[in-house]
Design an enzyme around this catalytic site. Sequence first.
Site, PDB file in Angstrom:
ATOM      1  N   TYR A  95       0.799  -1.227   0.000  1.00 38.19           N
ATOM      2  CA  TYR A  95       0.000   0.000   0.000  1.00 38.19           C
ATOM      3  C   TYR A  95       0.833   1.279   0.000  1.00 38.19           C
ATOM      4  O   TYR A  95       0.459   2.251  -0.683  1.00 38.19           O
ATOM      5  CB  TYR A  95      -1.010  -0.034   1.157  1.00 38.19           C
ATOM      6  CG  TYR A  95      -2.197  -0.893   0.812  1.00 38.19           C
ATOM      7  CD1 TYR A  95      -3.315  -0.346   0.176  1.00 38.19           C
ATOM      8  CD2 TYR A  95      -2.186  -2.257   1.063  1.00 38.19           C
ATOM      9  CE1 TYR A  95      -4.396  -1.139  -0.177  1.00 38.19           C
ATOM     10  CE2 TYR A  95      -3.264  -3.056   0.718  1.00 38.19           C
ATOM     11  CZ  TYR A  95      -4.364  -2.497   0.093  1.00 38.19           C
ATOM     12  OH  TYR A  95      -5.428  -3.280  -0.277  1.00 38.19           O
ATOM     13  N   GLU A 137      -8.610  -7.475   3.991  1.00 41.87           N
ATOM     14  CA  GLU A 137      -7.837  -8.511   3.302  1.00 41.87           C
ATOM     15  C   GLU A 137      -7.188  -9.483   4.279  1.00 41.87           C
ATOM     16  O   GLU A 137      -7.127 -10.687   4.016  1.00 41.87           O
ATOM     17  CB  GLU A 137      -6.803  -7.844   2.386  1.00 41.87           C
ATOM     18  CG  GLU A 137      -7.455  -7.221   1.158  1.00 41.87           C
ATOM     19  CD  GLU A 137      -6.685  -6.063   0.560  1.00 41.87           C
ATOM     20  OE1 GLU A 137      -5.466  -5.960   0.836  1.00 41.87           O
ATOM     21  OE2 GLU A 137      -7.298  -5.248  -0.156  1.00 41.87           O
TER      22      GLU A 137
END
Length: 407
Positions: A95, A137
Amino acid sequence: MLTANQVAVIKQTVPVLQENGEVLTRHFYERMFRENPEVLTFFNPAHQKAGTQQRALAGAICAYAQHIENPAALADAVELIAQKHASLGIQAEHYPVVGENLLASIQEVLGEAASPEIIDAWAAAYGVLATIFIDREQQIYQDQKTDFGWTGFKRFVVKKREAASDNIVSLYLAPEDGQPLQAHQPGQYITVRLTPQDGEPVMRNYSLSNRPGADYFRISVKRELAVVDGAPNGVCSNHLHDRIQEGDVLELAPPCGEFTLQTRDETQRPLVLMAGGVGITPLLSMLYAALEAQPGREVIFIQCALNSAVRPFAEELVALQRDYTNLCTHLRLSEPSESDRHQGDYDSEGFLDAALLDELLGERHADFYLCGPAPMLKHAWQLLKARGVDEADIHFEFFGPADDLAA
């Protein structure tokens, strides 16, 4: 948490994003692939070349900005993306790479218009969104470990290979370690990871077309050819068609996906499955599950294909129609061949239309599940909305980056 001022700044950028969204996302992908080529394996170059990935991301960014005060309104979109990320093995450390390149692209594309205040607000907004995805996730990975017994990639042996149509091949896959398979949810997909000859590793998602609970996974892969000039043929699909044989080993990640069959009490309204081309794959798994779990529920299966040569699973559907009295199948060919017309082994000709839905359903309410090419999905969506079907009763899946059916 975003401050009130940051929220206000994000909302003010919505018109700019709507005007420049695709320019921004094209710049973002080009920059990220140049600066961080290690992430290339997570992306399909055909979607990049066709521009669908860029359009999907631009739409997602605009939607997030528009709902910045209530991100819960994007729960369905977040789940779709989180499932896709988990299928590819995206981790928390990825990310910051995305965030750094996205903020740099905002600065470089907007230039002086990208004030420090705007960059600060979007950095904070991205941090909030990244946390939402990372948390979801991680939960998916834990669920995979619990439900299927593994995360990441596991070796599967091709136990059987057969043609489903002239352009679709089915591969039956069993765990190399001999461990039993837990049933997937009807409609889910798995990820195949392979390295084509003289190429880089690639990952692709393929819907599971078999009955949930079988001792194998079955994927049914269409040979993908370039859809626009300059785009590559499908690297993974052509490799599977041309090189993978019985006895070969493929690496598979556990099932993922939010496009799954939601069962109702069998006394409830009919279930309608509408399949176009290779879009039949998740719907066929749903069909097996519905017939087994709800033998008293009426099921209508509409299969749309170009002609019988590229119509997959003909024999399976004939067998199911014979074995289940609550199943009605209808085959519509848009361009039947002379042989098709001579043999007459189809029910109607043309594209999906309101007359067919009236014939099969009358005025009854039903639950609808759609999967197929984007033009077919958009057309089916419009037909169903014209019938007054509630959006909550229409379930669909795109193969590739999501699009807006209402557009």
